[in-house]
Enzyme design. Structure first.
Site, PDB file in Angstrom:
ATOM      1  N   GLU A  99       0.938  -1.097  -0.083  1.00  0.00           N
ATOM      2  CA  GLU A  99       0.350  -0.094  -0.242  1.00  0.00           C
ATOM      3  C   GLU A  99       0.655   1.437   0.198  1.00  0.00           C
ATOM      4  O   GLU A  99       1.723   1.234   0.139  1.00  0.00           O
ATOM      5  CB  GLU A  99      -0.881   0.032   1.136  1.00  0.00           C
ATOM      6  CG  GLU A  99      -1.455   1.067   1.690  1.00  0.00           C
ATOM      7  CD  GLU A  99      -2.710   1.485   0.533  1.00  0.00           C
ATOM      8  OE1 GLU A  99      -2.450   1.025  -0.823  1.00  0.00           O
ATOM      9  OE2 GLU A  99      -4.521   1.503   0.559  1.00  0.00           O
ATOM     10  N   ASP A 100      -0.149   2.113  -0.391  1.00  0.00           N
ATOM     11  CA  ASP A 100       1.141   3.392  -0.879  1.00  0.00           C
ATOM     12  C   ASP A 100       0.962   4.773   0.857  1.00  0.00           C
ATOM     13  O   ASP A 100       2.561   5.054   1.187  1.00  0.00           O
ATOM     14  CB  ASP A 100       0.755   5.029  -2.527  1.00  0.00           C
ATOM     15  CG  ASP A 100      -0.870   4.191  -1.649  1.00  0.00           C
ATOM     16  OD1 ASP A 100      -1.400   4.281  -1.088  1.00  0.00           O
ATOM     17  OD2 ASP A 100      -1.558   5.977  -2.502  1.00  0.00           O
ATOM     18  N   ASP A 103      -3.826   5.961   6.283  1.00  0.00           N
ATOM     19  CA  ASP A 103      -4.370   7.476   6.937  1.00  0.00           C
ATOM     20  C   ASP A 103      -5.060   6.932   8.377  1.00  0.00           C
ATOM     21  O   ASP A 103      -4.218   6.875   9.258  1.00  0.00           O
ATOM     22  CB  ASP A 103      -4.960   8.094   5.575  1.00  0.00           C
ATOM     23  CG  ASP A 103      -5.545   9.557   5.946  1.00  0.00           C
ATOM     24  OD1 ASP A 103      -4.455  10.336   6.993  1.00  0.00           O
ATOM     25  OD2 ASP A 103      -6.517  10.518   5.512  1.00  0.00           O
ATOM     26  N   PHE A 152      -0.628  16.442   3.145  1.00  0.00           N
ATOM     27  CA  PHE A 152      -1.183  15.507   2.815  1.00  0.00           C
ATOM     28  C   PHE A 152       0.381  16.066   1.468  1.00  0.00           C
ATOM     29  O   PHE A 152       0.588  16.107   1.046  1.00  0.00           O
ATOM     30  CB  PHE A 152      -2.517  16.522   1.455  1.00  0.00           C
ATOM     31  CG  PHE A 152      -2.674  15.184   0.637  1.00  0.00           C
ATOM     32  CD1 PHE A 152      -3.646  14.756   1.183  1.00  0.00           C
ATOM     33  CD2 PHE A 152      -2.389  15.232  -0.731  1.00  0.00           C
ATOM     34  CE1 PHE A 152      -4.689  13.588   0.383  1.00  0.00           C
ATOM     35  CE2 PHE A 152      -3.191  14.859  -1.688  1.00  0.00           C
ATOM     36  CZ  PHE A 152      -4.358  13.384  -1.326  1.00  0.00           C
ATOM     37  N   ARG A 165       1.703  11.699  -9.500  1.00  0.00           N
ATOM     38  CA  ARG A 165       1.800  10.887  -9.433  1.00  0.00           C
ATOM     39  C   ARG A 165       3.376  10.261  -9.626  1.00  0.00           C
ATOM     40  O   ARG A 165       3.893   9.273  -9.315  1.00  0.00           O
ATOM     41  CB  ARG A 165       1.050   9.699 -10.217  1.00  0.00           C
ATOM     42  CG  ARG A 165      -0.442   9.485  -9.256  1.00  0.00           C
ATOM     43  CD  ARG A 165      -1.504   8.332  -9.813  1.00  0.00           C
ATOM     44  NE  ARG A 165      -3.125   8.310  -9.933  1.00  0.00           N
ATOM     45  CZ  ARG A 165      -3.377   8.113  -8.748  1.00  0.00           C
ATOM     46  NH1 ARG A 165      -2.503   7.191  -7.679  1.00  0.00           N
ATOM     47  NH2 ARG A 165      -4.849   8.142  -8.583  1.00  0.00           N
TER      48      ARG A 165
HETATM   49  P1  IMP Z   1      -7.391   5.776   4.604  1.00  0.00           P
HETATM   50  O1  IMP Z   1      -8.815   4.736   4.060  1.00  0.00           O
HETATM   51  O2  IMP Z   1      -7.911   7.396   5.338  1.00  0.00           O
HETATM   52  O3  IMP Z   1      -6.028   4.897   5.303  1.00  0.00           O
HETATM   53  O4  IMP Z   1      -7.461   6.577   2.696  1.00  0.00           O
HETATM   54  C1  IMP Z   1      -6.285   5.660   2.585  1.00  0.00           C
HETATM   55  C2  IMP Z   1      -6.249   6.360   0.834  1.00  0.00           C
HETATM   56  O5  IMP Z   1      -6.143   7.344   1.261  1.00  0.00           O
HETATM   57  C3  IMP Z   1      -4.787   6.133   0.306  1.00  0.00           C
HETATM   58  O6  IMP Z   1      -4.698   4.431  -0.227  1.00  0.00           O
HETATM   59  C4  IMP Z   1      -4.764   7.236  -0.483  1.00  0.00           C
HETATM   60  O7  IMP Z   1      -5.398   6.783  -1.570  1.00  0.00           O
HETATM   61  C5  IMP Z   1      -5.727   8.343   0.249  1.00  0.00           C
HETATM   62  N1  IMP Z   1      -4.484   9.275   0.788  1.00  0.00           N
HETATM   63  C6  IMP Z   1      -4.510   9.514   2.415  1.00  0.00           C
HETATM   64  N2  IMP Z   1      -4.049  10.837   2.106  1.00  0.00           N
HETATM   65  C7  IMP Z   1      -2.853  10.673   1.256  1.00  0.00           C
HETATM   66  C8  IMP Z   1      -1.953  11.693   1.090  1.00  0.00           C
HETATM   67  O8  IMP Z   1      -1.805  12.670   1.832  1.00  0.00           O
HETATM   68  N3  IMP Z   1      -1.491  11.907  -0.073  1.00  0.00           N
HETATM   69  C9  IMP Z   1      -2.070  10.750  -0.722  1.00  0.00           C
HETATM   70  N4  IMP Z   1      -3.441  10.126  -0.678  1.00  0.00           N
HETATM   71  C10 IMP Z   1      -3.995   9.765   0.457  1.00  0.00           C
HETATM   72 MG    MG Z   2      -3.836   3.633  -2.197  1.00  0.00          MG
END
Ligand code: IMP
Ligand code: MG
Length: 177
Positions: A99-100, A103, A152, A165
């Site tokens: 995973e990237d 959050d 972000f 990207r």
């Molecule tokens: P979560 O469900 O809140 O954990 O969000 C995860 C997804 O939100 C990641 O897979 C990203 O696609 C996007 N995301 C959350 N924070 C960032 C950020 O700082 N930059 C880019 N994408 C983000």
């Molecule tokens: Mg993602």
């Protein structure tokens, strides 16, 4: 968009390379001879996955899944959908999710449950970045690259509204609040 967002480098391509090297070393030690399935979570982790597997350099399989994304929002809607499902069985296999960013944890927790239902022998998570201060759902990250503060970030696969990207460095998106 009122003005052009500003980008500030947070991690350079050299720092990312060194980190990916380190992570690959750990994963190699743990998975060598296990023939794991690596699951690349699209789109954000495509670059990280490609760099990582080149350094693993042992037999593995690669699969892709895509979950619903935020669009222009910087907050998860909380409603996650599998846009591209897994096409191969993972039952009885060692599975490592790539995973990237983690959050709030909502997206990855959803994905891990979706995969757990398919009965893999083991299921672990490798995340390039983590924003622990934003966590709403607990997530165990087995292999972590960078811990970042509540900013972000874009680049190295990570986007904002499909932009940035392609950047080889990880940058903080500023001036768009
Ligand atoms: P979560 O469900 O809140 O954990 O969000 C995860 C997804 O939100 C990641 O897979 C990203 O696609 C996007 N995301 C959350 N924070 C960032 C950020 O700082 N930059 C880019 N994408 C983000
Ligand atoms: Mg993602």
């Amino acid at each position: 968009m009122s003005s052009q967002p500003k980008l500030r480098i947070l991690y350079t391509r050299a720092e990312i390379e060194a980190k990916v090297d380190k992570l690959a070393g750990k994963i190699r030690r743990d998975y060598l001879g296990k023939h794991p399935i690596l699951i690349c979570v699209l789109k954000g982790s495509f670059m990280f996955t490609a760099d990582l597997i080149r350094r693993l350099n042992f037999p593995l399989e690669i699969e892709f899944v895509q979950l619903s994304s935020y669009g222009r929002d910087r907050e998860s809607s909380g409603k996650i959908k599998v846009v591209q499902p897994l096409h191969s069985p993972i039952e009885g296999r060692d599975v490592l999710v790539i995973e990237d960013i983690v959050d709030t944890g909502t997206t990855i927790a959803f994905l891990l449950n979706y995969l757990r239902d398919k009965k893999p022998a083991s299921l672990k998570l490798c995340a390039l970045t983590d924003k622990p201060s934003r966590r709403k759902v607990p997530v165990t990250i087995d292999y972590l690259g960078f811990t970042v503060s509540d900013k972000f970030i874009v680049g190295y696969g990570l986007d904002w509204d499909e932009k940035f990207r392609y950047l080889p460095d990880i940058c903080v998106l500023e001036g768009e609040d």
